[in-house]
Design an enzyme around this catalytic site. Structure first.
Site, PDB file in Angstrom:
ATOM      1  N   SER A  23       0.831  -1.212   0.000  1.00 58.82           N
ATOM      2  CA  SER A  23       0.000   0.000   0.000  1.00 58.82           C
ATOM      3  C   SER A  23       0.863   1.260   0.000  1.00 58.82           C
ATOM      4  CB  SER A  23      -0.918   0.003   1.228  1.00 58.82           C
ATOM      5  OG  SER A  23      -1.824  -1.063   1.192  1.00 58.82           O
ATOM      6  N   GLY A  94      -5.683  -3.842  -8.023  1.00 59.13           N
ATOM      7  CA  GLY A  94      -6.879  -3.064  -7.749  1.00 59.13           C
ATOM      8  C   GLY A  94      -6.561  -1.719  -7.119  1.00 59.13           C
ATOM      9  N   ARG A 122     -13.261  -6.929 -11.701  1.00 58.68           N
ATOM     10  CA  ARG A 122     -13.478  -6.297 -10.401  1.00 58.68           C
ATOM     11  C   ARG A 122     -14.337  -5.033 -10.538  1.00 58.68           C
ATOM     12  NH1 ARG A 122      -8.077  -6.460  -6.842  1.00 58.68           N
ATOM     13  NH2 ARG A 122      -9.621  -5.958  -5.250  1.00 58.68           N
ATOM     14  N   ASP A 314      -7.417  -8.006   4.113  1.00 60.53           N
ATOM     15  CA  ASP A 314      -6.537  -8.732   3.196  1.00 60.53           C
ATOM     16  C   ASP A 314      -5.904  -9.963   3.837  1.00 60.53           C
ATOM     17  OD1 ASP A 314      -6.924  -7.230   0.929  1.00 60.53           O
ATOM     18  OD2 ASP A 314      -5.249  -5.879   1.317  1.00 60.53           O
ATOM     19  N   LYS A 341     -12.585  -9.384  -4.148  1.00 59.75           N
ATOM     20  CA  LYS A 341     -11.136  -9.204  -4.199  1.00 59.75           C
ATOM     21  C   LYS A 341     -10.623  -9.840  -5.488  1.00 59.75           C
ATOM     22  CE  LYS A 341     -10.212  -6.999  -0.341  1.00 59.75           C
ATOM     23  NZ  LYS A 341      -9.456  -5.726  -0.317  1.00 59.75           N
ATOM     24  N   ARG A 388      -3.021 -14.351  -2.524  1.00 54.18           N
ATOM     25  CA  ARG A 388      -3.206 -14.624  -1.094  1.00 54.18           C
ATOM     26  C   ARG A 388      -3.806 -16.016  -0.849  1.00 54.18           C
ATOM     27  NH1 ARG A 388      -1.377 -10.008   0.870  1.00 54.18           N
ATOM     28  NH2 ARG A 388      -2.043  -8.032  -0.055  1.00 54.18           N
TER      29      ARG A 388
END
Length: 434
Positions: A23, A94, A122, A314, A341, A388
């Protein structure tokens, strides 16, 4: 299509540093590019997502030099970006497409934002709607990528209440607000990551905040600064869970970002009985950092507090693995966001857990997981190309007597390019095959 094969590990030990926070890496490129002066970034995440952002701004005329995890950005100022010659391909990211939608809606030129197959599915209506209220001309087929933005529009400030707790929507509006006439205000009904607000202040831009309201005045400018990117807690979460579910584990995760809007995974693991300790806490460039020691734990099932859901959004794939190894039942509700996601993370994780013999029940906005023992898988785990998901099931092998195979792991490179090397360095056993 690459696959992981993971085997049982007898013990985990060692001290490691996971890659830089994704991030913060994204935002360092975006804000550094529109600042005045030279911004130097250390610890930049060298994953495909972050590099997609970096390359997009290079295509808009920003001089960016990268030597490993060190990045030097020659800012062009608020109005110095140039029209790209091609569509900006943001891959699987995203964060990139939503934040850049706000920034590019205020530019004088036209642009198009696109991505891979997963990103193209998405929902983008959640950023398109407020941007149109501000006067932007932005559209996409069925409100999904590719997004077309017609520049040259004068944006006006708005007051906008977020429909869901989302740092991406909030940040998109704030970045557009930098260029808008008047004061742009975002009202939150729940806590979301505040990296954008913190970094804007680091670049000398005033941000007004209260418990649920963020406001900025348009028309200002950003001044270059130096940024040290801390380790990403989302990446650290996999090793935190691995240590908790291991029979013999004692690991230290160095210099992890413990921003209070991101520590839900720590709080949830502690509620489950996780043996998690923080030390050497300090502040760097406005972000809280600490070393995290995690040891083997006797986890118990819990009802996850709804207030912690946005603080761990997340990390839930990893948390689902912890729940699968806990005594009793774990219940998650209020997490519908997981369905949009990189994959529908509730259903995809549920399918994988079922194939490993873990009883679970999918809810519209969550899941109920009954802790048990992983059984020999009935079929390879299908990650649906979600990084993930791939890493979550890779760490499950710590508590499994049988090998676990996960297919479609290519996108692990988007956030954690050295995942296998770090995992194996503390005693895990993961191999990758084409």
């Amino acid at each position: 299509m690459a696959s992981f094969v993971t085997s049982h590990s007898k013990s985990l030990s060692g001290s490691i540093r996971v890659p830089g926070d994704k991030s913060i890496s994204h935002r360092s490129i975006m804000l550094g590019s529109i600042a005045t002066g030279t911004t130097r970034v250390s610890g930049f995440l060298q994953g495909e997502d972050s590099l997609a952002t970096l390359n997009a701004f290079k295509e808009m005329g920003v001089s960016i030099e990268r030597k490993g995890s060190d990045v030097i950005i020659q800012g062009v100022g608020m109005y110095g970006l140039k029209m790209p010659t091609n569509s900006l391909n943001l891959g699987n990211s995203g964060t990139s497409i939503r934040l850049m939608s706000g920034l590019l809606s205020a530019q004088s030129f036209n642009s198009e934002l696109c991505g891979d197959k997963s990103l193209s599915k998405r929902p983008m209506g959640r950023v398109i709607e407020p941007l149109r209220q501000m006067g932007a001309d932005i559209s996409g087929p069925n409100s999904m990528p590719p997004l077309s933005i017609n520049g040259g529009k004068t944006l006006s400030a708005i007051e906008y209440t977020l429909p869901v707790a989302s740092a991406q929507i909030k940040s998109c509006i704030l970045l557009a607000g930098l260029y808008s006439k008047g004061s742009t205000t975002v009202i939150e009904n729940g806590i979301s990551r505040d990296h954008t607000e913190r970094m804007l202040r680091g670049f000398g831009y005033e941000v007004q905040t209260s418990p649920n309201k963020i406001s900025i005045e348009g028309g200002g400018s950003l001044k270059a600064c130096n940024i040290e990117v801390p380790s990403d807690i989302s990446s650290a979460a996999f090793f935190m869970v691995a240590a908790c579910i291991s029979d013999d584990a004692d690991i230290i995760l160095e210099a992890v970002n413990i921003n209070p809007t991101r520590t839900g995974v720590i709080d949830i693991l502690k509620l489950m009985g996780g043996n998690v300790e923080l030390s050497n806490e300090r502040v760097d460039a406005g972000e809280l950092i600490a070393d995290i020691r995690v040891r083997s734990s006797n986890l118990k099932g819990i009802q996850i507090p709804k207030k912690l859901v946005p603080l761990a959004i997340d990390e839930f794939p990893a948390i689902f693995i912890a729940a699968s190894c806990a005594n009793g039942e774990t219940l998650l509700t209020g997490a519908k966001e997981l369905r949009v996601k990189e994959s529908d993370r509730i259903q995809v994780m549920a399918d994988g857990l079922t194939s490993l013999g873990i009883i679970n029940h999918v809810l519209e906005d969550g899941i109920r997981i009954v802790g048990g023992k992983f059984k020999e898988q009935t079929a390879p785990i299908e990650s649906h190309h979600d990084h993930r998901i791939s890493m979550a099931f890779a760490i499950a092998s710590v508590s499994s007597d049988s090998d676990i195979k996960i297919e479609g792991v290519d996108n692990v490179k988007t956030s954690f390019p050295n995942f296998i090397a770090l995992a194996n360095s503390i005693g895990m056993s993961i191999t990758e095959s084409a």
